[in-house]
Enzyme design. Structure first.
Site, PDB file in Angstrom:
ATOM      1  NE  ARG A  79      -3.203   2.651   2.623  1.00 24.92           N
ATOM      2  CZ  ARG A  79      -3.302   3.412   3.696  1.00 24.92           C
ATOM      3  NH1 ARG A  79      -2.854   2.987   4.862  1.00 24.92           N
ATOM      4  NH2 ARG A  79      -3.841   4.611   3.624  1.00 24.92           N
ATOM      5  CG  HIS A 123      -1.000   8.973   3.582  1.00 18.58           C
ATOM      6  ND1 HIS A 123      -1.069   7.607   3.806  1.00 18.58           N
ATOM      7  CD2 HIS A 123      -0.701   9.530   4.774  1.00 18.58           C
ATOM      8  CE1 HIS A 123      -0.808   7.360   5.086  1.00 18.58           C
ATOM      9  NE2 HIS A 123      -0.581   8.507   5.696  1.00 18.58           N
ATOM     10  CD  GLU A 168      -4.739   7.644   9.873  1.00 20.53           C
ATOM     11  OE1 GLU A 168      -4.434   6.552  10.357  1.00 20.53           O
ATOM     12  OE2 GLU A 168      -4.136   8.704  10.160  1.00 20.53           O
ATOM     13  CG  ASN A 294      -5.002   3.349   8.792  1.00 19.89           C
ATOM     14  OD1 ASN A 294      -5.034   2.352   8.084  1.00 19.89           O
ATOM     15  ND2 ASN A 294      -4.609   4.528   8.344  1.00 19.89           N
ATOM     16  CE1 TYR A 296       0.069   2.684  13.547  1.00 20.01           C
ATOM     17  CE2 TYR A 296      -1.865   3.862  12.773  1.00 20.01           C
ATOM     18  CZ  TYR A 296      -0.637   3.299  12.532  1.00 20.01           C
ATOM     19  OH  TYR A 296      -0.099   3.339  11.261  1.00 20.01           O
ATOM     20  CD  GLU A 347      -1.506   3.971   8.151  1.00 22.36           C
ATOM     21  OE1 GLU A 347      -1.196   4.360   9.308  1.00 22.36           O
ATOM     22  OE2 GLU A 347      -1.705   4.746   7.205  1.00 22.36           O
TER      23      GLU A 347
END
Length: 438
Positions: A79, A123, A168, A294, A296, A347
């Site tokens: 990606r 991005h 995002e 994504n 985290y 991600e």
């Protein structure tokens, strides 16, 4: 469905992710235009240590070596994002052939290595020429983005089948236009919320443009979804978690999947809520072929409704809690509550204080454990019925980590920025072995 020895489906894709501004460098070479991150990082005081993405990982010149590294790791998918000002220096109109040629070559080398390209169109590196016209605050930028998407689909669509429109949008909205810690560095919540709407509109228009070029294209979007979970079951904690989800995650999920903004968020935002024109929600909420997630960390809410740190948890260099079970709970919620389309973890990764040892190797046991724990939770989510299609580790390479500059390392490959030498970390070797066993 046939399964592999590690209990993932045979067609499950294992990959890694990067972003153009974070790795490419060559910020003003071969006709590339200036981006908002070029301007932001060159502004004193905006980025830690005065770092910029001018050179970064020099991927623009070293992409062949980097693809060879991907092949060495056994990656099945990669990606990456396209730099909008590299192909359209002013964001619209004049095309830069050298920019298009670079992405042509990158895609061809990936396919030669039998690595599937997943292209992210945005991005965060908006052409600064568009920022001069109010950037994402200008509704016209959504249409310019669709034109850019059509250009890239026309150029690469014979070889690229998986397109991610935006990465995002929540971060673009709130970090870039409300908090000011990201480019373009603005602090205006009403503007930020209007930007969020224009971003979602841009996604919808771009999806239409890509499908007009290639009806078989797979089109999705990537959202950072960090769940809000309560430490104690109190009315204050439940209310704060519900509000936090609606104003951050639901604010982007619900227009895409339900064709409306969350009512509780609209009520809280009040007169700051965006202006919506007739037909906008239909454009935003058209079919998604997949959803990129994504992940985290989670947001943990205390009994009083305030954010808290979990006393017994590990935290990364970013100050983010390591709590892998929240990933499984998030994926199951998306499946059960939102009836989400097929999902890719677009991600997932961690920043730790990595040092090359005297033996020339980099032993990052904490990252190995992080990846092992999160991949196990992804496997458990599959068992609970989630239609999960792939996993992209963040990141392939250590890189420019936005406002933190080069002070944070997320890569499974270490980069010595002075020499541009790459060293596969233990986490990269572990990931390669896991892919090989699948």
């Amino acid at each position: 469905m046939a399964s592999s020895p590690n209990n993932f489906p045979k067609n499950f894709l294992w990959g890694a992710a990067t972003a153009s501004y974070q790795i490419e460098g060559a910020w003003n070479e071969d006709g590339k235009g200036e981006s908002i991150w070029d301007r932001f990082s060159h502004t004193p005081g905006k980025v830690q240590n005065g770092d910029t993405g001018d050179v970064a990982c020099d991927h623009y010149h070293r992409y062949r070596d980097d693809v060879a590294l991907m092949q060495r790791l056994g990656l099945q998918a990669y990606r990456f994002s396209i730099s909008w000002p590299r192909v359209l220096p002013e964001g619209r109109g004049r095309i830069n052939p050298a920019g298009l040629d670079f992405y042509d070559r990158l895609v061809d080398v990936l396919l030669e290595a039998k690595i599937q390209p997943f292209v992210t169109l945005y991005h965060w590196d908006l052409p600064h020429a568009l920022q001069d016209w109010n950037g994402w605050g200008n509704r016209d930028t959504s249409a310019y983005f669709a034109d850019y998407a059509a250009l890239m689909a026309h150029r690469l669509g014979d070889r690229v089948k998986n397109w991610m429109t935006l990465n995002e949008p929540q971060v673009v909205t709130f970090n870039g236009h409300r908090g000011g810690e990201h480019a373009p560095g603005l602090r205006d919540e009403k503007l930020a919320l209007q930007v969020s709407h224009h971003l979602l509109l841009a996604h919808g228009l771009a999806a239409q443009a890509i499908r007009a070029m290639d009806p078989q294209a797979q089109v999705g979007i990537v959202l950072n979804l960090w769940p809000f979970e309560t430490q104690a079951d109190t009315p204050e904690a439940r209310a704060a978690a519900g509000s936090g989800w609606a104003k951050n995650c639901g604010w982007f999920l619900e227009p895409l999947l339900r064709a409306h903004y969350p009512p509780v968020a609209l009520e809280e935002y009040g007169e700051r809520a965006p202006m919506i024109q007739p037909g906008d929600m239909a454009v935003i909420s058209q079919r998604l072929d997949f959803l990129g997630v994504n992940f985290y960390q989670r947001n943990l809410i205390g009994s009083d409704g305030k954010p808290v740190r979990a006393p017994d948890s590990e935290y990364t260099e970013m100050g983010w809690e390591v709590h892998a079970p929240a990933l499984r709970r998030l994926l199951v919620r998306l499946h059960q509550e939102y009836h989400a389309p097929p999902i890719y973890i677009a991600e997932n990764g961690a920043a730790f204080n990595d040092k090359v040892d005297a033996d020339g190797c980099l032993h990052d046991a904490r990252r190995v454990n992080y990846l092992r724990e999160h991949i196990e939770q992804a496997r458990l989510a599959l068992q609970e019925g989630v239609d999960l299609r792939g996993y992209f580790v963040w990141s392939l390479l250590d890189n420019f980590e936005w406002g933190w500059g080069y002070s944070k390392r997320f890569g499974i490959v270490y980069v010595d920025y002075a020499t541009q030498q790459r060293v596969i970390k233990d986490s990269g070797e572990w990931y390669a072995k896991m892919i090989n066993s699948s």
